[in-house]
Design a protein around this motif. Structure first.
Motif, mmCIF file in Angstrom:
data_model
loop_
_atom_site.group_PDB
_atom_site.id
_atom_site.type_symbol
_atom_site.label_atom_id
_atom_site.label_comp_id
_atom_site.label_asym_id
_atom_site.label_seq_id
_atom_site.Cartn_x
_atom_site.Cartn_y
_atom_site.Cartn_z
ATOM 1 N N LEU A 109 0.879 -1.165 0.000
ATOM 2 C CA LEU A 109 0.000 0.000 0.000
ATOM 3 C C LEU A 109 0.921 1.220 0.000
ATOM 4 C CD1 LEU A 109 -3.002 0.770 0.214
ATOM 5 C CD2 LEU A 109 -2.777 0.676 2.677
ATOM 6 N N ARG A 110 0.918 1.973 -1.111
ATOM 7 C CA ARG A 110 1.826 3.119 -1.256
ATOM 8 C C ARG A 110 1.156 4.409 -0.802
ATOM 9 N NH1 ARG A 110 4.132 3.449 -7.184
ATOM 10 N NH2 ARG A 110 5.951 4.440 -6.285
ATOM 11 N N HIS B 260 -2.785 9.819 7.011
ATOM 12 C CA HIS B 260 -3.892 8.910 7.295
ATOM 13 C C HIS B 260 -3.477 7.443 7.130
ATOM 14 C CE1 HIS B 260 -6.282 12.531 7.141
ATOM 15 N NE2 HIS B 260 -5.805 12.773 5.929
ATOM 16 N N VAL B 261 -2.301 7.122 7.631
ATOM 17 C CA VAL B 261 -1.767 5.766 7.482
ATOM 18 C C VAL B 261 -2.628 4.735 8.214
ATOM 19 C CG1 VAL B 261 0.191 4.280 8.010
ATOM 20 C CG2 VAL B 261 0.589 6.547 7.061
ATOM 21 N N GLN B 262 -2.973 5.001 9.464
ATOM 22 C CA GLN B 262 -3.709 4.017 10.267
ATOM 23 C C GLN B 262 -5.125 3.742 9.735
ATOM 24 O OE1 GLN B 262 -2.297 2.012 12.394
ATOM 25 N NE2 GLN B 262 -0.411 3.123 11.931
ATOM 26 N N GLN B 263 -5.767 4.784 9.146
ATOM 27 C CA GLN B 263 -7.106 4.577 8.604
ATOM 28 C C GLN B 263 -7.058 3.691 7.344
ATOM 29 O OE1 GLN B 263 -5.903 7.468 9.743
ATOM 30 N NE2 GLN B 263 -7.524 8.921 10.273
ATOM 31 N N SER B 264 -5.903 3.640 6.701
ATOM 32 C CA SER B 264 -5.781 2.864 5.462
ATOM 33 C C SER B 264 -5.414 1.405 5.696
ATOM 34 C CB SER B 264 -4.725 3.503 4.559
ATOM 35 O OG SER B 264 -5.081 4.839 4.273
ATOM 36 N N ARG B 265 -5.102 1.043 6.942
ATOM 37 C CA ARG B 265 -4.708 -0.331 7.256
ATOM 38 C C ARG B 265 -5.827 -1.329 6.900
ATOM 39 N NH1 ARG B 265 -0.859 -0.977 10.973
ATOM 40 N NH2 ARG B 265 -0.049 -3.070 10.858
ATOM 41 N N HIS B 266 -7.084 -0.862 6.996
ATOM 42 C CA HIS B 266 -8.217 -1.744 6.717
ATOM 43 C C HIS B 266 -8.208 -2.260 5.282
ATOM 44 C CE1 HIS B 266 -10.866 0.756 4.200
ATOM 45 N NE2 HIS B 266 -10.288 1.775 4.825
ATOM 46 N N ILE B 267 -7.579 -1.529 4.357
ATOM 47 C CA ILE B 267 -7.510 -1.975 2.954
ATOM 48 C C ILE B 267 -6.740 -3.290 2.866
ATOM 49 C CG2 ILE B 267 -6.627 -1.431 0.653
ATOM 50 C CD1 ILE B 267 -7.132 1.552 1.355
ATOM 51 N N LEU B 268 -5.599 -3.364 3.567
ATOM 52 C CA LEU B 268 -4.822 -4.600 3.567
ATOM 53 C C LEU B 268 -5.578 -5.733 4.281
ATOM 54 C CD1 LEU B 268 -1.168 -3.358 4.217
ATOM 55 C CD2 LEU B 268 -2.162 -4.136 2.090
ATOM 56 N N PRO C 204 2.629 -10.172 8.621
ATOM 57 C CA PRO C 204 1.551 -9.195 8.789
ATOM 58 C C PRO C 204 1.934 -7.795 8.298
ATOM 59 C CG PRO C 204 2.480 -9.824 10.910
ATOM 60 C CD PRO C 204 3.138 -10.681 9.879
ATOM 61 N N ALA C 205 0.922 -6.936 8.133
ATOM 62 C CA ALA C 205 1.117 -5.578 7.622
ATOM 63 C C ALA C 205 2.069 -4.786 8.510
ATOM 64 C CB ALA C 205 -0.221 -4.870 7.520
ATOM 65 N N LYS C 206 3.009 -4.100 7.848
ATOM 66 C CA LYS C 206 4.028 -3.341 8.581
ATOM 67 C C LYS C 206 4.458 -2.150 7.734
ATOM 68 C CE LYS C 206 8.717 -3.907 10.276
ATOM 69 N NZ LYS C 206 9.921 -4.714 10.160
ATOM 70 N N MET C 207 4.698 -1.018 8.398
ATOM 71 C CA MET C 207 5.152 0.180 7.682
ATOM 72 C C MET C 207 6.633 0.065 7.368
ATOM 73 S SD MET C 207 3.146 2.538 6.693
ATOM 74 C CE MET C 207 4.020 4.041 6.395
ATOM 75 N N GLU C 208 6.989 0.366 6.119
ATOM 76 C CA GLU C 208 8.390 0.412 5.690
ATOM 77 C C GLU C 208 8.565 1.681 4.871
ATOM 78 O OE1 GLU C 208 8.448 -3.199 3.485
ATOM 79 O OE2 GLU C 208 8.725 -4.450 5.254
ATOM 80 N N GLY C 209 8.985 2.739 5.526
ATOM 81 C CA GLY C 209 9.115 4.025 4.840
ATOM 82 C C GLY C 209 7.750 4.577 4.467
ATOM 83 N N ASN D 58 5.675 2.956 2.483
ATOM 84 C CA ASN D 58 4.855 1.817 2.079
ATOM 85 C C ASN D 58 4.434 0.987 3.286
ATOM 86 O OD1 ASN D 58 5.381 2.449 -0.635
ATOM 87 N ND2 ASN D 58 7.259 1.250 -0.591
ATOM 88 N N MET D 59 3.241 0.422 3.207
ATOM 89 C CA MET D 59 2.800 -0.563 4.191
ATOM 90 C C MET D 59 2.627 -1.858 3.411
ATOM 91 S SD MET D 59 -0.601 -0.622 6.588
ATOM 92 C CE MET D 59 -0.268 0.891 7.422
ATOM 93 N N SER D 60 3.287 -2.946 3.878
ATOM 94 C CA SER D 60 3.204 -4.165 3.096
ATOM 95 C C SER D 60 3.003 -5.398 3.976
ATOM 96 C CB SER D 60 4.455 -4.344 2.253
ATOM 97 O OG SER D 60 5.589 -4.413 3.079
ATOM 98 N N MET D 61 2.444 -6.439 3.340
ATOM 99 C CA MET D 61 2.281 -7.744 3.989
ATOM 100 C C MET D 61 2.517 -8.815 2.918
ATOM 101 S SD MET D 61 -1.759 -8.289 4.548
ATOM 102 C CE MET D 61 -2.907 -8.284 3.200
ATOM 103 N N VAL D 62 2.833 -10.023 3.386
ATOM 104 C CA VAL D 62 3.112 -11.112 2.461
ATOM 105 C C VAL D 62 2.090 -12.229 2.679
ATOM 106 C CG1 VAL D 62 4.820 -12.816 1.708
ATOM 107 C CG2 VAL D 62 5.573 -10.554 2.416
ATOM 108 N N LEU D 63 1.512 -12.704 1.567
ATOM 109 C CA LEU D 63 0.533 -13.795 1.617
ATOM 110 C C LEU D 63 1.115 -15.022 0.929
ATOM 111 C CD1 LEU D 63 -2.606 -11.776 0.433
ATOM 112 C CD2 LEU D 63 -2.077 -12.432 2.766
#
Length: 164
Positions: free
Chosen positions: A115-116, A124-132, A148-153, A155-160
């Motif tokens: 999620l870029r 509004h990073v925390q409100q966008s967590r629901h998308i992931l 699980p979802a984690k902020m990296e700079g 970007n917020m990313s997770m691996v499935l």
């Protein structure tokens, strides 16, 4: 190890046709190999006593590399595919991305969902967590969250990965 490199006192000897010849000194085993004009090769060095076989070393080496190549052919490499989203993504766009991710996962690959955030979206990073979370929920029948979802700079990313 072959021929003179074998320094063990006793070895379990196997003939070229797979017949057990019993336990004997390595010197006697080497003599039997020389009489047959073949090599004495240590097959199982960790066994008590070590197992040696009378065979042609060149042929043995060739067979071993062929088996290794065959095993390498059959193994599958798992790739990491990426699906990029933005915080203001629409439902239909999200469904399209979910379908793409579904294709990747069914082929046996892992999927990194990113999620870029750009510019003011960072507020509004925390409100966008629901998308992931929704993305993972849509794929929960075939995939599990490996990371699980984690902020990296920015970007917020997770691996499935595929469910086992």
């Amino acid at each position: 190890m072959i021929n003179e490199q074998i320094r063990d006192k006793e070895v379990r000897l196997v003939s070229e046709d797979g017949e057990q010849l019993g336990i004997m000194s390595s010197r006697d085993a080497l003599k039997m190999a020389m009489d047959a004009e073949l090599d004495l090769v240590k097959i199982a060095p960790m066994a008590k006593p070590p197992v040696c076989k009378i065979i042609d070393y060149g042929k043995f080496k060739y067979e071993q590399t062929r088996k290794d190549k065959e095993a390498k052919k059959k193994q599958k490499t798992v790739e990491l595919k990426e699906v990029r989203l933005s915080p203001n993504i629409d439902t239909n766009d999200l469904n399209t991305k979910v379908n793409n991710a579904k294709k990747f996962i069914t082929k046996g690959n892992k999927v990194k969902v990113t999620l870029r955030f750009r510019g003011r979206e960072m507020a509004h990073v925390q409100q966008s967590r629901h998308i992931l979370d929704d993305f993972a929920a849509l794929l929960e029948d075939i995939a599990v969250i490996e990371k699980p979802a984690k902020m990296e700079g920015r970007n917020m990313s997770m691996v499935l990965t595929e469910k086992r």
